[in-house]
Design a protein around this motif. Structure first.
Motif, PDB file in Angstrom:
ATOM      1  N   THR A  13      12.435 -39.009 -73.525  1.00 47.01           N
ATOM      2  CA  THR A  13      13.943 -38.836 -72.660  1.00 47.01           C
ATOM      3  C   THR A  13      14.393 -40.089 -71.842  1.00 47.01           C
ATOM      4  O   THR A  13      13.429 -40.810 -71.433  1.00 47.01           O
ATOM      5  CB  THR A  13      13.854 -37.499 -71.606  1.00 47.01           C
ATOM      6  N   LEU A  37      15.811 -39.068 -76.967  1.00 46.29           N
ATOM      7  CA  LEU A  37      16.720 -38.027 -76.281  1.00 46.29           C
ATOM      8  C   LEU A  37      17.432 -38.803 -75.245  1.00 46.29           C
ATOM      9  O   LEU A  37      16.748 -39.039 -74.160  1.00 46.29           O
ATOM     10  CB  LEU A  37      15.990 -36.725 -75.947  1.00 46.29           C
ATOM     11  N   ARG A  52      21.464 -36.911 -78.816  1.00 45.21           N
ATOM     12  CA  ARG A  52      21.972 -36.749 -77.570  1.00 45.21           C
ATOM     13  C   ARG A  52      21.366 -35.585 -76.780  1.00 45.21           C
ATOM     14  O   ARG A  52      21.088 -34.414 -77.368  1.00 45.21           O
ATOM     15  CB  ARG A  52      23.462 -36.254 -77.697  1.00 45.21           C
ATOM     16  N   CYS A  53      21.050 -35.707 -75.603  1.00 39.04           N
ATOM     17  CA  CYS A  53      20.422 -34.688 -74.789  1.00 39.04           C
ATOM     18  C   CYS A  53      20.859 -34.756 -73.212  1.00 39.04           C
ATOM     19  O   CYS A  53      20.694 -36.157 -72.763  1.00 39.04           O
ATOM     20  CB  CYS A  53      18.973 -34.656 -74.602  1.00 39.04           C
ATOM     21  N   ASP A  54      21.200 -33.669 -72.710  1.00 40.13           N
ATOM     22  CA  ASP A  54      21.320 -33.591 -71.471  1.00 40.13           C
ATOM     23  C   ASP A  54      20.418 -33.057 -70.623  1.00 40.13           C
ATOM     24  O   ASP A  54      20.366 -31.753 -70.760  1.00 40.13           O
ATOM     25  CB  ASP A  54      22.886 -33.134 -71.029  1.00 40.13           C
ATOM     26  N   VAL A  55      19.396 -33.810 -70.046  1.00 41.84           N
ATOM     27  CA  VAL A  55      18.567 -32.931 -69.329  1.00 41.84           C
ATOM     28  C   VAL A  55      18.884 -32.014 -68.053  1.00 41.84           C
ATOM     29  O   VAL A  55      17.960 -30.914 -67.869  1.00 41.84           O
ATOM     30  CB  VAL A  55      17.309 -33.814 -68.925  1.00 41.84           C
ATOM     31  N   SER A  60      21.490 -27.914 -74.101  1.00 40.32           N
ATOM     32  CA  SER A  60      21.114 -29.035 -74.718  1.00 40.32           C
ATOM     33  C   SER A  60      19.706 -29.618 -75.131  1.00 40.32           C
ATOM     34  O   SER A  60      19.380 -30.086 -75.908  1.00 40.32           O
ATOM     35  CB  SER A  60      21.681 -30.186 -73.633  1.00 40.32           C
ATOM     36  N   VAL A  61      18.849 -29.425 -74.004  1.00 42.25           N
ATOM     37  CA  VAL A  61      17.410 -29.640 -74.086  1.00 42.25           C
ATOM     38  C   VAL A  61      16.632 -28.984 -75.112  1.00 42.25           C
ATOM     39  O   VAL A  61      16.009 -29.465 -76.020  1.00 42.25           O
ATOM     40  CB  VAL A  61      16.664 -29.489 -72.923  1.00 42.25           C
ATOM     41  N   LYS A  63      18.220 -27.476 -77.923  1.00 43.14           N
ATOM     42  CA  LYS A  63      18.649 -28.302 -79.032  1.00 43.14           C
ATOM     43  C   LYS A  63      18.115 -29.543 -79.713  1.00 43.14           C
ATOM     44  O   LYS A  63      17.623 -29.609 -80.710  1.00 43.14           O
ATOM     45  CB  LYS A  63      20.173 -28.141 -79.192  1.00 43.14           C
ATOM     46  N   ALA A  64      17.983 -30.381 -78.487  1.00 44.59           N
ATOM     47  CA  ALA A  64      17.355 -31.809 -78.870  1.00 44.59           C
ATOM     48  C   ALA A  64      15.747 -31.443 -79.063  1.00 44.59           C
ATOM     49  O   ALA A  64      15.388 -32.376 -80.113  1.00 44.59           O
ATOM     50  CB  ALA A  64      17.746 -32.783 -77.745  1.00 44.59           C
ATOM     51  N   VAL A 112      12.490 -30.081 -70.353  1.00 43.62           N
ATOM     52  CA  VAL A 112      11.924 -30.595 -71.706  1.00 43.62           C
ATOM     53  C   VAL A 112      10.583 -30.148 -71.830  1.00 43.62           C
ATOM     54  O   VAL A 112      10.283 -29.930 -72.984  1.00 43.62           O
ATOM     55  CB  VAL A 112      12.181 -32.212 -71.446  1.00 43.62           C
TER      56      VAL A 112
END
Length: 184
Positions: A13, A37, A52-55, A60-61, A63-64, A112
């Motif tokens: 990440t 990520l 793309r990942c917004d922690v 979003s996490v 999915k990524a 994550v």
């Protein structure tokens, strides 16, 4: 030529810049396949899976991490590196900033790791590495909020290590000092 991490699959990440990009470079040099990520994956190294990942966002996490595991064919290593900084004494940052930094720096690791654990349990080489900071153990001036978040990362890492050792999942952290990154 054989490398130490041949056939291992890793996610990093915050892997498009700074310490994360250096971790990606090192993992790849050791033979790992890597997924980056990042909020802005456009800066990810060529040859990586850039996602793309917004922690700070659980969906979003999830999915990524699922996409990374699918594209890489599993997960063996998770480097929880995404984080943000903050400056000032405890008076300098309003409660909302405290919530934002703790959400990204601490709960980001939780999100994550939680999403990755089902994949890591299938690996014979499972490891989680959390990027902490020297700020977790040294009283740095003008870094109250950042230090508190990294102190939480250190304690979280120790608890995770105890929780997952019997599953064969190693959990450690690294505590870098000041590094020439975009934030610094």
């Amino acid at each position: 030529m054989t490398h130490e991490f041949d056939n291992l699959k890793a996610i990093v990440t915050g892997g498009a810049s700074g310490i994360g990009a250096a971790a990606v470079q090192r993992l790849r040099a050791l033979g790992a396949s890597v997924a980056v990520l990042d909020l802005n994956p456009a800066g990810a190294a060529e040859g990586t899976e850039a996602l793309r990942c917004d922690v700070s966002d659980d969906a979003s996490v999830a999915k990524a991490v699922a996409a990374a595991a699918d594209r890489l064919g599993g997960l063996d290593v998770v480097v929880n590196n995404a984080g943000i900084g903050a400056q000032g004494t405890i008076e300098a940052n309003p409660d909302e900033e405290w919530r934002r930094v703790l959400d990204i720096n601490v709960l980001g690791i939780v999100r994550v790791s939680r999403a990755a654990l089902p994949h890591l349990r299938k690996s014979g080489s499972a490891a989680i590495v959390n990027t902490c900071s020297i700020a977790a153990t040294a009283g740095l001036p003008q870094r109250a909020l950042y230090s508190a978040s990294k102190g939480a990362v250190l304690s979280l890492t120790l608890a995770m290590a105890a929780d997952h050792v019997r599953e064969g999942i190693r959990v450690n952290c690294v505590n870098p000092g000041t590094v020439d990154t975009p934030w610094v």
